[in-house]
Design an enzyme around this catalytic site. Structure first.
Site, PDB file in Angstrom:
ATOM      1  N   GLY A  15      38.156  80.474  78.875  1.00 41.88           N
ATOM      2  CA  GLY A  15      39.610  80.510  79.018  1.00 41.88           C
ATOM      3  C   GLY A  15      39.916  79.549  80.147  1.00 41.88           C
ATOM      4  O   GLY A  15      39.056  79.303  80.983  1.00 41.88           O
ATOM      5  N   ASN A  72      33.933  94.519  87.701  1.00 40.30           N
ATOM      6  CA  ASN A  72      34.730  93.943  86.617  1.00 40.30           C
ATOM      7  C   ASN A  72      34.356  94.668  85.324  1.00 40.30           C
ATOM      8  O   ASN A  72      33.291  94.431  84.757  1.00 40.30           O
ATOM      9  CB  ASN A  72      34.435  92.445  86.506  1.00 40.30           C
ATOM     10  CG  ASN A  72      35.283  91.755  85.458  1.00 40.30           C
ATOM     11  OD1 ASN A  72      35.993  92.416  84.685  1.00 40.30           O
ATOM     12  ND2 ASN A  72      35.219  90.447  85.413  1.00 40.30           N
ATOM     13  N   HIS A 115      43.892  84.580  85.773  1.00 40.29           N
ATOM     14  CA  HIS A 115      42.874  83.969  86.657  1.00 40.29           C
ATOM     15  C   HIS A 115      43.358  83.882  88.100  1.00 40.29           C
ATOM     16  O   HIS A 115      42.908  83.027  88.872  1.00 40.29           O
ATOM     17  CB  HIS A 115      42.524  82.521  86.224  1.00 40.29           C
ATOM     18  CG  HIS A 115      41.954  82.387  84.861  1.00 40.29           C
ATOM     19  ND1 HIS A 115      42.347  81.407  83.982  1.00 40.29           N
ATOM     20  CD2 HIS A 115      40.999  83.098  84.224  1.00 40.29           C
ATOM     21  CE1 HIS A 115      41.660  81.527  82.864  1.00 40.29           C
ATOM     22  NE2 HIS A 115      40.843  82.553  82.975  1.00 40.29           N
ATOM     23  N   ARG A 147      38.515  94.607  89.327  1.00 36.11           N
ATOM     24  CA  ARG A 147      39.276  93.511  88.724  1.00 36.11           C
ATOM     25  C   ARG A 147      40.168  94.101  87.634  1.00 36.11           C
ATOM     26  O   ARG A 147      39.704  94.848  86.765  1.00 36.11           O
ATOM     27  CB  ARG A 147      38.330  92.488  88.106  1.00 36.11           C
ATOM     28  CG  ARG A 147      39.084  91.302  87.569  1.00 36.11           C
ATOM     29  CD  ARG A 147      38.507  90.796  86.298  1.00 36.11           C
ATOM     30  NE  ARG A 147      39.360  89.761  85.737  1.00 36.11           N
ATOM     31  CZ  ARG A 147      39.295  89.376  84.486  1.00 36.11           C
ATOM     32  NH1 ARG A 147      38.419  89.922  83.665  1.00 36.11           N
ATOM     33  NH2 ARG A 147      40.098  88.448  84.036  1.00 36.11           N
ATOM     34  N   HIS A 202      41.260  75.677  86.750  1.00 36.68           N
ATOM     35  CA  HIS A 202      40.234  76.676  86.402  1.00 36.68           C
ATOM     36  C   HIS A 202      39.897  76.447  84.933  1.00 36.68           C
ATOM     37  O   HIS A 202      40.638  76.852  84.031  1.00 36.68           O
ATOM     38  CB  HIS A 202      40.778  78.092  86.636  1.00 36.68           C
ATOM     39  CG  HIS A 202      39.831  79.182  86.221  1.00 36.68           C
ATOM     40  ND1 HIS A 202      39.161  79.986  87.114  1.00 36.68           N
ATOM     41  CD2 HIS A 202      39.429  79.595  84.999  1.00 36.68           C
ATOM     42  CE1 HIS A 202      38.389  80.830  86.461  1.00 36.68           C
ATOM     43  NE2 HIS A 202      38.534  80.624  85.173  1.00 36.68           N
ATOM     44  N   ARG A 206      41.153  79.481  72.033  1.00 37.29           N
ATOM     45  CA  ARG A 206      42.601  79.708  72.037  1.00 37.29           C
ATOM     46  C   ARG A 206      43.342  78.380  71.943  1.00 37.29           C
ATOM     47  O   ARG A 206      42.900  77.380  72.514  1.00 37.29           O
ATOM     48  CB  ARG A 206      43.041  80.401  73.339  1.00 37.29           C
ATOM     49  CG  ARG A 206      42.535  81.800  73.505  1.00 37.29           C
ATOM     50  CD  ARG A 206      43.256  82.458  74.695  1.00 37.29           C
ATOM     51  NE  ARG A 206      42.545  83.634  75.113  1.00 37.29           N
ATOM     52  CZ  ARG A 206      42.011  83.788  76.331  1.00 37.29           C
ATOM     53  NH1 ARG A 206      42.120  82.848  77.249  1.00 37.29           N
ATOM     54  NH2 ARG A 206      41.392  84.904  76.621  1.00 37.29           N
ATOM     55  N   GLU A 212      35.267  84.971  92.225  1.00 41.93           N
ATOM     56  CA  GLU A 212      36.252  86.042  92.104  1.00 41.93           C
ATOM     57  C   GLU A 212      35.744  87.341  92.725  1.00 41.93           C
ATOM     58  O   GLU A 212      36.513  88.093  93.319  1.00 41.93           O
ATOM     59  CB  GLU A 212      36.603  86.245  90.622  1.00 41.93           C
ATOM     60  CG  GLU A 212      37.436  85.092  90.080  1.00 41.93           C
ATOM     61  CD  GLU A 212      37.423  84.994  88.564  1.00 41.93           C
ATOM     62  OE1 GLU A 212      36.481  84.373  88.031  1.00 41.93           O
ATOM     63  OE2 GLU A 212      38.332  85.527  87.936  1.00 41.93           O
TER      64      GLU A 212
HETATM   65  P1  ADP Z   1      34.725  82.527  81.046  1.00 40.55           P
HETATM   66  O1  ADP Z   1      34.467  83.169  82.396  1.00 40.55           O
HETATM   67  O2  ADP Z   1      36.148  82.182  80.786  1.00 40.55           O
HETATM   68  O3  ADP Z   1      34.049  83.198  79.901  1.00 40.55           O
HETATM   69  P2  ADP Z   1      33.154  80.343  82.127  1.00 40.55           P
HETATM   70  O4  ADP Z   1      33.886  80.048  83.382  1.00 40.55           O
HETATM   71  O5  ADP Z   1      31.810  80.977  82.220  1.00 40.55           O
HETATM   72  O6  ADP Z   1      34.049  81.112  81.086  1.00 40.55           O
HETATM   73  O7  ADP Z   1      32.993  78.944  81.338  1.00 40.55           O
HETATM   74  C1  ADP Z   1      32.371  78.844  80.100  1.00 40.55           C
HETATM   75  C2  ADP Z   1      32.443  77.390  79.676  1.00 40.55           C
HETATM   76  O8  ADP Z   1      31.731  76.585  80.624  1.00 40.55           O
HETATM   77  C3  ADP Z   1      31.812  77.136  78.317  1.00 40.55           C
HETATM   78  O9  ADP Z   1      32.675  76.356  77.521  1.00 40.55           O
HETATM   79  C4  ADP Z   1      30.573  76.343  78.653  1.00 40.55           C
HETATM   80  O10 ADP Z   1      30.269  75.433  77.676  1.00 40.55           O
HETATM   81  C5  ADP Z   1      30.986  75.626  79.915  1.00 40.55           C
HETATM   82  N1  ADP Z   1      29.791  75.183  80.639  1.00 40.55           N
HETATM   83  C6  ADP Z   1      28.900  75.939  81.287  1.00 40.55           C
HETATM   84  N2  ADP Z   1      27.875  75.178  81.741  1.00 40.55           N
HETATM   85  C7  ADP Z   1      28.144  73.908  81.366  1.00 40.55           C
HETATM   86  C8  ADP Z   1      27.488  72.627  81.514  1.00 40.55           C
HETATM   87  N3  ADP Z   1      26.337  72.541  82.156  1.00 40.55           N
HETATM   88  N4  ADP Z   1      28.079  71.546  80.987  1.00 40.55           N
HETATM   89  C9  ADP Z   1      29.231  71.642  80.338  1.00 40.55           C
HETATM   90  N5  ADP Z   1      29.903  72.782  80.147  1.00 40.55           N
HETATM   91  C10 ADP Z   1      29.372  73.901  80.657  1.00 40.55           C
END
Ligand code: ADP
Length: 394
Positions: free
Chosen positions: A207, A7, A177, A88, A203, A236, A379
């Site tokens: 995002g 990725n 996604h 990806r 999801h 967003r 993924e």
């Molecule tokens: P992306 O891949 O879109 O950057 P992720 O799937 O890693 O995002 O998700 C990030 C989000 O998940 C953040 O808003 C983070 O706060 C939330 N998150 C991760 N761990 C926890 C947790 N233990 N409790 C609540 N929210 C969480």
């Protein structure tokens, strides 16, 4: 067979190396701050994480370090052992509806739709080029974020705007996604033990997007032409009245790129809470009684519930609702708030079962009308599977 799942972002590069078809991760890692000062990479091997501070002037240099790690750690004796590299890729528009072997046409499609994914598509091309340089005999596969959503019917993907915006400028819903929605919708079918299912995949990451999947095929999704549609996200705005844009430009004097930046980087949980785009910070703020954090959380939950309701009706019911990605997998309270608002459909949360993070689990009671599951997304594995299958077909 050794397969790499890659990725590439504009300044990062993540990878996982699999032994297929066993689906065993042999080594993984991430290169960060490529082309920026203080670059470094971390490698995860045998449960250990090792960080290396090195200069990464471009992606090719990063792939050089990656190959060095593979050889030095005896993951491979020669790079020739790597038969497939899955990349990806974000935007394939309506030209590509499945994972494909990279050829000139595929590279042209990625280039052509750079206008729709200005940060991501060029990064994918850079990644493909860098890996081809080191692994010219491997089969390179592009796995598009948009591909899974290509089965949407016209009435779902069209916008009610002048028709020639579609014919002349490719304005339509593509969704994102897709690899995650595909992985989770396949996994839930395995759990349910059948393929003739109606499934809602939530999801929820930084995002976020939902999809409605009937018999394994996507019939609707919440992201649109770009990722800035659908639910409230970290920064967003998701769905808004389109006329807000010309209105705010007129009253503030902001130009179009300033407004675009505000809607992508300063909105969502961050814009409403004024605290953070990270749902954990917003949750903490809400627990401490911060009114704007409470509002941000309420808006977030409400929008997810609206999409679930919409897809439930569109599909004529649902056999399962799945939660995945950072918030979906880890935020116990967000899942609780969403599921509690679905009580009208006869859905009943099992509070004890819901008390988990990052684990596959049924989180509703036995007498719930629709079972809800946490299904951690993967993924990289989906990319490795598609790559392995295409290498075998060749
Ligand atoms: P992306 O891949 O879109 O950057 P992720 O799937 O890693 O995002 O998700 C990030 C989000 O998940 C953040 O808003 C983070 O706060 C939330 N998150 C991760 N761990 C926890 C947790 N233990 N409790 C609540 N929210 C969480």
């Amino acid at each position: 067979m050794k397969v790499l799942a890659v990725n590439a972002g504009s300044s990062s590069l993540k990878f996982q190396m699999y032994e297929m078809p066993e689906e065993k991760v042999l080594i993984s890692g991430v290169f960060e701050r490529i082309g920026i000062e203080n670059s470094f990479y971390t490698i995860k091997l045998n449960g250990e994480k090792i960080r290396h501070e090195v200069e990464l002037s471009n992606h090719s240099v990063a792939v050089g370090f990656l190959t060095k790690e593979l050889l030095e750690n005896n993951i491979v004796e020669s790079l020739e052992e790597i038969k497939g590299v899955g990349h990806r890729t974000v935007q394939g528009a309506d030209k590509i509806s499945d994972s494909v072997i990279v050829n000139d046409y595929v590279e042209d499609v990625i280039k052509k739709y750079t206008t729709l994914a200005p940060l991501h598509n060029p990064a994918s091309l850079v990644g493909i080029k860098a890996f081809k340089e080191y692994m010219p005999n491997a089969i390179h596969v592009a796995v598009f974020d948009t591909a899974f959503h290509q089965t949407m019917p016209e009435e779902a993907f069209m916008y009610a705007v002048p028709y020639d915006w579609y014919t002349n400028y490719a304005v339509r819903k593509y969704g994102m996604h897709g690899t995650s929605h595909k992985y989770v919708s396949r996994r839930i079918n395995e759990i349910l033990g059948r393929d003739d299912t109606k499934v809602i995949v939530c999801h929820l990451g930084n995002g976020g997007s939902l999809s409605a999947v009937v018999n394994g095929k996507c019939i609707d999704t919440s992201m649109g032409l770009t990722p800035n549609a659908g639910i409230v996200m970290g920064s967003r705005c998701g769905d808004i009245d389109a006329s807000i844009i010309p209105y705010i430009m007129e009253v503030t004097g902001m130009n179009i790129s300033e407004v675009d930046k505000a809607l992508n980087k300063e909105s969502g949980l961050l814009g409403i809470s004024g605290v953070s785009s990270d749902s954990r910070d917003v949750e903490n703020g809400a627990n401490e009684g911060n009114k704007r954090c409470i509002l941000a959380q309420g808006m977030y939950v409400r929008r997810v519930v609206e999409y679930i309701a919409k897809y439930y009706v569109l599909m004529g019911g649902a056999d399962a609702i799945c939660f995945t990605a950072g918030i979906g997998e880890n935020s116990i309270s967000t899942r609780e708030k969403i599921i509690e608002r679905l009580a009208v459909l006869g859905i009943k949360l099992d509070k004890e079962a819901n008390n988990i993070r990052g684990e596959e689990r049924l989180i509703t009671t036995k007498d719930s009308s629709i079972p809800c599951y946490v299904i951690p997304t993967n993924e990289e594995l989906m990319i490795a599977r598609d790559t392995y299958n295409l290498v075998n077909e060749k």
